[in-house]
Design a protein around this motif. Structure first.
Motif, PDB file in Angstrom:
ATOM      1  N   ASN A 150     -11.004   0.614 -11.663  1.00  0.00           N
ATOM      2  CA  ASN A 150      -9.581   0.859 -11.428  1.00  0.00           C
ATOM      3  C   ASN A 150      -8.764   0.844 -12.706  1.00  0.00           C
ATOM      4  OD1 ASN A 150     -10.494  -1.040  -8.801  1.00  0.00           O
ATOM      5  ND2 ASN A 150      -9.374   0.838  -8.308  1.00  0.00           N
TER       6      ASN A 150
ATOM      7  N   ALA B  73     -14.486  10.699  -2.913  1.00  0.00           N
ATOM      8  CA  ALA B  73     -13.299   9.865  -2.774  1.00  0.00           C
ATOM      9  C   ALA B  73     -13.132   9.037  -4.044  1.00  0.00           C
ATOM     10  CB  ALA B  73     -13.421   8.964  -1.548  1.00  0.00           C
TER      11      ALA B  73
ATOM     12  N   ASN C 179      -3.930   9.989  -8.453  1.00  0.00           N
ATOM     13  CA  ASN C 179      -4.428   8.647  -8.106  1.00  0.00           C
ATOM     14  C   ASN C 179      -4.090   7.609  -9.177  1.00  0.00           C
ATOM     15  OD1 ASN C 179      -5.594  10.188  -6.078  1.00  0.00           O
ATOM     16  ND2 ASN C 179      -7.494   9.013  -6.053  1.00  0.00           N
TER      17      ASN C 179
ATOM     18  N   GLN D  75       1.228   4.210  -3.043  1.00  0.00           N
ATOM     19  CA  GLN D  75       1.054   5.639  -2.822  1.00  0.00           C
ATOM     20  C   GLN D  75       2.254   6.416  -3.355  1.00  0.00           C
ATOM     21  OE1 GLN D  75      -1.783   7.367  -1.273  1.00  0.00           O
ATOM     22  NE2 GLN D  75      -0.640   8.894  -2.455  1.00  0.00           N
TER      23      GLN D  75
ATOM     24  N   LYS E  32       0.816  -1.214   0.000  1.00  0.00           N
ATOM     25  CA  LYS E  32       0.000   0.000   0.000  1.00  0.00           C
ATOM     26  C   LYS E  32       0.852   1.269   0.000  1.00  0.00           C
ATOM     27  CE  LYS E  32      -3.788  -0.393   2.063  1.00  0.00           C
ATOM     28  NZ  LYS E  32      -4.872  -0.597   3.062  1.00  0.00           N
TER      29      LYS E  32
ATOM     30  N   PRO F 249     -11.037   6.239  -6.562  1.00  0.00           N
ATOM     31  CA  PRO F 249     -10.158   5.069  -6.473  1.00  0.00           C
ATOM     32  C   PRO F 249      -8.814   5.323  -7.147  1.00  0.00           C
ATOM     33  CG  PRO F 249     -11.753   4.757  -8.223  1.00  0.00           C
ATOM     34  CD  PRO F 249     -12.134   6.041  -7.527  1.00  0.00           C
TER      35      PRO F 249
ATOM     36  N   LYS G 190      -9.721  -7.199  -6.440  1.00  0.00           N
ATOM     37  CA  LYS G 190      -9.332  -6.135  -5.490  1.00  0.00           C
ATOM     38  C   LYS G 190      -8.345  -6.660  -4.445  1.00  0.00           C
ATOM     39  CE  LYS G 190     -13.607  -3.524  -6.123  1.00  0.00           C
ATOM     40  NZ  LYS G 190     -12.933  -2.518  -6.976  1.00  0.00           N
TER      41      LYS G 190
ATOM     42  N   PRO H  88      -4.133   1.719  -2.075  1.00  0.00           N
ATOM     43  CA  PRO H  88      -4.571   2.613  -0.998  1.00  0.00           C
ATOM     44  C   PRO H  88      -6.079   2.834  -1.033  1.00  0.00           C
ATOM     45  CG  PRO H  88      -2.653   3.506  -2.136  1.00  0.00           C
ATOM     46  CD  PRO H  88      -3.125   2.343  -2.948  1.00  0.00           C
ATOM     47  N   GLU H  89      -6.618   3.273   0.085  1.00  0.00           N
ATOM     48  CA  GLU H  89      -8.047   3.573   0.151  1.00  0.00           C
ATOM     49  C   GLU H  89      -8.387   4.732  -0.784  1.00  0.00           C
ATOM     50  OE1 GLU H  89     -10.201   1.816   1.859  1.00  0.00           O
ATOM     51  OE2 GLU H  89      -8.616   0.509   2.672  1.00  0.00           O
ATOM     52  N   ASN H  90      -9.631   4.739  -1.262  1.00  0.00           N
ATOM     53  CA  ASN H  90     -10.087   5.834  -2.109  1.00  0.00           C
ATOM     54  C   ASN H  90      -9.845   7.175  -1.424  1.00  0.00           C
ATOM     55  OD1 ASN H  90     -10.987   3.711  -3.615  1.00  0.00           O
ATOM     56  ND2 ASN H  90     -13.128   4.312  -3.659  1.00  0.00           N
ATOM     57  N   THR H  91      -9.394   8.145  -2.204  1.00  0.00           N
ATOM     58  CA  THR H  91      -9.092   9.453  -1.642  1.00  0.00           C
ATOM     59  C   THR H  91      -9.497  10.551  -2.610  1.00  0.00           C
ATOM     60  OG1 THR H  91      -7.315  10.816  -0.699  1.00  0.00           O
ATOM     61  CG2 THR H  91      -6.749   9.461  -2.588  1.00  0.00           C
TER      62      THR H  91
ATOM     63  N   ASP I 196      -3.885  -4.604  -2.849  1.00  0.00           N
ATOM     64  CA  ASP I 196      -3.533  -3.781  -1.683  1.00  0.00           C
ATOM     65  C   ASP I 196      -3.333  -2.319  -2.063  1.00  0.00           C
ATOM     66  OD1 ASP I 196      -3.071  -3.399   1.037  1.00  0.00           O
ATOM     67  OD2 ASP I 196      -0.920  -3.687   0.857  1.00  0.00           O
TER      68      ASP I 196
END
Length: 302
Positions: free
Chosen positions: A180, A164, A75, A61, A57, A166, A147, A152-155, A150
């Motif tokens: 994605n 948020a 993203n 990022q 993760k 993906p 999915k 990162p979480e949606n931001t 791993d």
């Protein structure tokens, strides 16, 4: 350096034939083939985990941060594409490796980061297969579908608080649109906003094209048909890819190395996306036209 090391790197670096290696190093052609196969397998086993391990993760990022800095696509976790590797016809394979360009090949499918390093490769699919089919049957495609990468979480995108979004991978029109996985809009009847999105996506997607260019120009056996057994030819390309990452991490990047290469793209195929992917693409499209996401030069570049 031993004769084995000289011969393997002479082959990978220049694309010399087995006959040439036979006369240069006074070894038999079959011996040269065995040396290439065993050494390439050893290179892959020694370097794969170190230079091409699956990102976690935090690493995803970091990849996205570099894409934002260099390509201005938020993203973005990677760029994907497939290339034909020209080979001699494998025995008893019929037309499975015969591609639409009228020669025999297998497919190198790759996902790379914004530093032109390969983060995942799938080597050896039939040349007759489309990019979308190779992707769907690859380990990476299955992990993305399930999915299990791993990510990162949606931001929210930079400068915004919602929605948020993906993390996505960018690709060309040969791939199916997904939550994605972003692909360009069809070129028919494009609005200004959609033309801008296609431009911004292309800026990010081109890094995988550059990575293929660096690979082929560093390891020049990829400029000519590979006259080896299929398993050996696959091992040679896998070894070249991990050596590419190994060299990239130490020597840096020369832009001119990526300008030309002899790896051929797949023919775009008609593939359908789904509604969730279309909604994500529309959000990116709107963001690229907003004050927070627009680039000063984007309208002059479409």
């Amino acid at each position: 350096m031993s004769i084995i090391s000289y011969s393997i790197f002479r082959y990978l670096g220049t694309g010399q034939s087995l006959a040439s290696l036979h006369f240069s190093f006074l070894i038999g052609k079959s011996t040269a083939s065995v040396i290439i196969r065993e050494t390439c397998v050893a290179i892959w086993n020694a370097l794969h985990a170190a230079v091409m391990g699956q990102p976690q993760k935090e690493q995803w990022q970091e990849i996205a941060d570099v894409f934002m800095q260099t390509c201005q696509f938020p993203n973005c976790a990677g760029a994907i594409d497939g290339k034909h590797i020209r080979i001699k016809k494998p025995v008893r394979t019929g037309s499975q490796f015969y591609n639409y360009k009228k020669y025999f090949s297998y497919v190198l499918f790759a996902m790379c980061d914004a530093n032109y390093s390969f983060r995942y490769i799938d080597v050896g699919s039939y040349g007759s297969r489309s990019d979308s089919a190779v992707f769907a049957h690859s380990e990476f495609g299955k992990l993305l579908h399930d999915k299990a990468l791993d990510l990162p979480e949606n931001t929210a995108l930079p400068g915004t608080t919602s929605p948020a979004m993906p993390f996505v991978f960018v690709a060309d029109e040969a791939f199916a649109l997904g939550e994605n996985l972003m692909r360009p809009y069809s070129i028919r009847g494009l609005s200004l906003a959609r033309r801008v999105f296609n431009y911004r996506l292309t800026r990010a997607r081109r890094v995988v094209e550059c990575a293929f260019g660096i690979l082929a120009n560093k390891w020049r056996f990829l400029h000519t048909p590979i006259h080896l057994k299929l398993e050996t030819a696959i091992s040679a390309v896998k070894a070249a890819c991990v050596l590419h990452n190994f060299v990239r991490a130490r020597d840096g990047f020369n832009f001119e190395d990526s300008l030309t290469h002899s790896l051929h793209s797949h023919r775009p195929s008609v593939v359908r996306g789904h509604r969730q992917g279309a909604a994500v693409r529309e959000q990116f499209t709107a963001y690229f036209m907003s004050p927070h996401g627009a680039l000063p030069w984007q309208l002059d570049s479409i």
